[in-house]
Scaffold this motif. Sequence first.
Motif, short mmCIF file in Angstrom:
data_model
loop_
_atom_site.label_atom_id
_atom_site.label_comp_id
_atom_site.label_asym_id
_atom_site.label_seq_id
_atom_site.Cartn_x
_atom_site.Cartn_y
_atom_site.Cartn_z
N SER A 3 -21.94 45.51 5.73
CA SER A 3 -21.50 46.08 7.00
C SER A 3 -20.57 47.26 6.76
O SER A 3 -20.10 47.47 5.66
CB SER A 3 -20.77 45.01 7.83
N ASN A 4 -20.32 47.99 7.79
CA ASN A 4 -19.34 49.09 7.80
C ASN A 4 -19.69 50.22 6.85
O ASN A 4 -18.80 50.86 6.32
CB ASN A 4 -17.94 48.58 7.47
N VAL A 6 -20.33 53.82 5.93
CA VAL A 6 -20.07 55.13 6.53
C VAL A 6 -20.71 56.17 5.61
O VAL A 6 -20.26 56.37 4.49
CB VAL A 6 -18.55 55.39 6.66
N SER A 108 -18.09 55.35 2.97
CA SER A 108 -17.72 54.00 2.57
C SER A 108 -18.99 53.21 2.29
O SER A 108 -19.97 53.31 3.04
CB SER A 108 -16.93 53.30 3.68
N ASN A 111 -19.65 46.61 2.70
CA ASN A 111 -18.65 45.56 2.55
C ASN A 111 -19.40 44.25 2.28
O ASN A 111 -20.03 43.70 3.18
CB ASN A 111 -17.79 45.45 3.81
N PRO A 116 -13.59 41.10 6.80
CA PRO A 116 -13.70 42.39 7.47
C PRO A 116 -12.85 43.46 6.80
O PRO A 116 -11.79 43.15 6.25
CB PRO A 116 -13.20 42.11 8.89
N ARG A 117 -13.36 44.68 6.80
CA ARG A 117 -12.59 45.83 6.30
C ARG A 117 -11.94 46.47 7.52
O ARG A 117 -12.63 46.90 8.45
CB ARG A 117 -13.52 46.82 5.60
N ARG A 118 -10.62 46.53 7.49
CA ARG A 118 -9.89 47.09 8.62
C ARG A 118 -8.96 48.19 8.13
O ARG A 118 -8.22 48.01 7.16
CB ARG A 118 -9.08 46.01 9.32
#
Length: 172
Positions: A3-4, A6, A108, A111, A116-118
């Motif tokens: 996920s996440n 970029v 990025s 993940n 979660p990446r925050r």
Amino acid sequence: MPSNIVPWHFDKHYWATSSSENMLTAFIPFHDCTEEMGTITMVDGSNRWEEIGNDDSTTRHFADRDKSQLEEMLAVNAAHNGVDVRKVPMVIPKGHMSFHHCRTYHGSGANVSGRPRRAVSLHLQDGSNEFREFRLSDGSRAFYNHDSLVRETSDGRPDYSDPDFCPILWRH
């Protein structure tokens, strides 16, 4: 499931209405940010690359474009500058941050950590930055979301010195 992700981009693409070439982004993760979490990755030296032409398709947000198109854009730009693409993952411990120039290609990875990446990113501008009109190839004006938030100057342009949205962090 990853996920996440970029894809590759540099922030100046989205700041086409900003006159400055000296803007910075501060990337601040809220936890240790490791390669397993798909930390932000920089393309070493890309802030010094000469950009190819003025392709306004890059002003579209990276989420609205195909990842392979962005990979190709990165490779073509590197070849134009006679360099290899060297990707550097930024392993950032909790409580630290990373800064990058507005012309540094970054993205990025996936993940795969299960957590979660925050993070938050802050965009920093130099005091001489101001709005400049930027026309896209179809004749329409480029628009960045902050243009509708800041106050207007006396001649109706977005005011990037609006202290409510663009506070002064330091002076010489």
